[in-house]
Scaffold this active site. Structure first.
Site, PDB file in Angstrom:
ATOM      1  NE  ARG A  67      -2.657   0.556   3.535  1.00  0.00           N
ATOM      2  CZ  ARG A  67      -2.319   1.363   4.547  1.00  0.00           C
ATOM      3  NH1 ARG A  67      -2.306   2.679   4.372  1.00  0.00           N
ATOM      4  NH2 ARG A  67      -1.989   0.874   5.728  1.00  0.00           N
ATOM      5  CE1 TYR A 120     -15.638   9.222 -18.433  1.00  0.00           C
ATOM      6  CE2 TYR A 120     -14.475   9.507 -16.355  1.00  0.00           C
ATOM      7  CZ  TYR A 120     -15.245   8.732 -17.207  1.00  0.00           C
ATOM      8  OH  TYR A 120     -15.625   7.473 -16.814  1.00  0.00           O
ATOM      9  CG  ASP A 193      -7.645  13.221 -18.280  1.00  0.00           C
ATOM     10  OD1 ASP A 193      -6.920  12.517 -18.999  1.00  0.00           O
ATOM     11  OD2 ASP A 193      -8.638  12.775 -17.678  1.00  0.00           O
ATOM     12  CE  LYS A 217     -11.052   4.861 -20.361  1.00  0.00           C
ATOM     13  NZ  LYS A 217     -10.937   4.938 -18.900  1.00  0.00           N
TER      14      LYS A 217
END
Length: 409
Positions: A67, A120, A193, A217
């Site tokens: 983590r 988005y 982005d 993506k």
């Protein structure tokens, strides 16, 4: 720290103990694997406890708990930072996880945020919902209207400016250098982005402070991984790392390895995505059943000049959107149902061509009035052009359009 010997100590270890420990924690090898290994271990140990203490204190590239950091994940971060030309990067469990962390580590309650109006859908929903509830003043502006952007930045003096290089789904291209200059003039952080344009444009070269990619993506590229990453400075990475540790938003080593593998063929795939999209956009412009095509490579697109300046000869991306002539929800559903090669799925950037209905998926969180105001009509379809043969993609689009129109080929 090696595994205990089966005969270690005054007596031979029981089989229940041996099957647990034998073969684990071998000595460090004197070879180097050709590819980065997957390190699925949740924790790591050190022979020297002083070194472990330093690792727990945050020493760079020292791993104690996945983590907090993992060798496989770190290899991905180094590679993406090199791709984007930043000092470093930090990976997250999803693109939205990366966006959320980048925003929350750049603002304080009550701060102002200036954001592109056609982000988005999930990003827009987060800014318009959660961030407003947190007390932030959020103003959405048309990023192509630089005068309006400058006025909003001067008036609000925001802590953060949020934009996309290529917007979703209208594929409008932001003049990132101009926005960065205006934002930095008032001390604002700029988050960009760049999910739609890896290898085509690196926003950090023009001063962007945080560059976001959904690893799901183009970087992953094969529809088999979910992840996100922020490319940034070392100082900002520390904030992102602290946020990830406390929220548990870090990516797993298997997902990091898949994204790292995908990155290796990214330039080759992007060349094909761009070439295919350019050919298909040109063909759709002439199609009798298509009312309008959005593609920044077309000279008719409002962002063509900006795209050409930012991307040069590298291409204009693999995304296309278009309006079905006289189309609405019924016609779009008929079109999607008729597709035989193109996959109707809510993602993009895969080797496969994918089709999506923004009103139903990516921009579902917006009201019909908001979508209409932003130019997202009920007949708009978005295509993520894959790396298949372009003539096969075109043939499938043509037959599906004809099926939606109720005519035969």
């Amino acid at each position: 720290m090696q595994s205990p010997s089966p005969s270690r100590g005054p007596r031979k270890l029981d089989i229940a103990t041996r099957v647990v420990h034998t073969g684990e924690r071998p000595a460090r090898p004197d070879f180097v694997p050709v590819t980065t290994p997957i390190y699925p271990s949740a924790s790591f140990v050190y022979e020297d406890l002083d070194v472990m203490d330093q690792a727990l204190g945050g020493a760079e590239d020292a791993f104690v708990y996945t983590r907090y950091g993992n060798p496989t994940t770190r290899a991905l971060e180094v590679a993406v930072a090199d791709l984007e030309g930043t000092e470093t990067a930090f990976a997250f469990a999803s693109g939205m996880g990366a966006l959320h962390a980048a925003i929350m580590t750049s603002i304080a309650p009550g701060d102002a945020i200036v954001a592109s109006r056609d982000l988005y859908g999930a990003t827009y929903a987060m800014l318009n919902g959660q961030l407003r509830e947190w007390g932030c003043r959020v103003e959405f502006v048309d990023m192509l209207d630089l005068e309006a952007v400058g006025a909003a930045i001067e008036r609000l003096r925001p802590a953060l400016v949020v934009c996309e290089v290529i917007s979703n789904p209208l594929l409008r291209v932001t003049d990132v250098p101009a926005v960065v200059e205006m934002a930095h003039r008032v001390g604002a952080t700029v988050m960009v982005d760049a999910t739609f344009c890896p290898t085509l444009y690196a926003p950090a070269a023009d001063g962007a402070d945080l560059v976001i990619h959904s690893l799901t993506k183009y970087i992953g590229g094969h529809g088999d991984v979910t992840g996100g990453i922020v490319a940034t400075s070392k100082e900002r990475r520390e904030r992102l790392a602290t946020f990830a540790r406390t929220t548990g938003a870090t990516i797993g080593p298997f997902e990091a390895w898949l994204a790292l593998r995908g990155l290796k063929t990214l330039p080759l795939r992007m060349e094909r995505h761009c070439a295919n999209a350019a050919a298909i956009a040109s063909a759709l412009v002439e199609h009798p059943l298509v009312a309008h095509v959005n593609y920044p490579g077309l000279t008719s697109h409002p962002s063509h000049a900006t795209a050409r300046r930012l991307f040069g000869e590298r291409g204009y991306g693999g995304m296309i959107s278009f309006e079905i002539k006289d189309g609405g929800r019924e016609q779009v559903f008929a079109f999607l149902s008729a597709l035989e090669l193109i996959v109707p799925a809510t993602s993009l950037g895969d080797v496969y061509s994918l089709a999506l209905y923004p009103a139903m998926s990516s921009h579902r969180a917006l009201t019909p009035e908001e979508r209409a105001a932003y130019g997202i009509g009920d007949g708009l379809v978005r295509i993520s052009v894959g790396i298949e043969a372009p003539e096969d993609i075109l043939a499938d689009l043509d037959q599906a359009l004809r099926a939606a129109a109720g005519t035969s080929r």
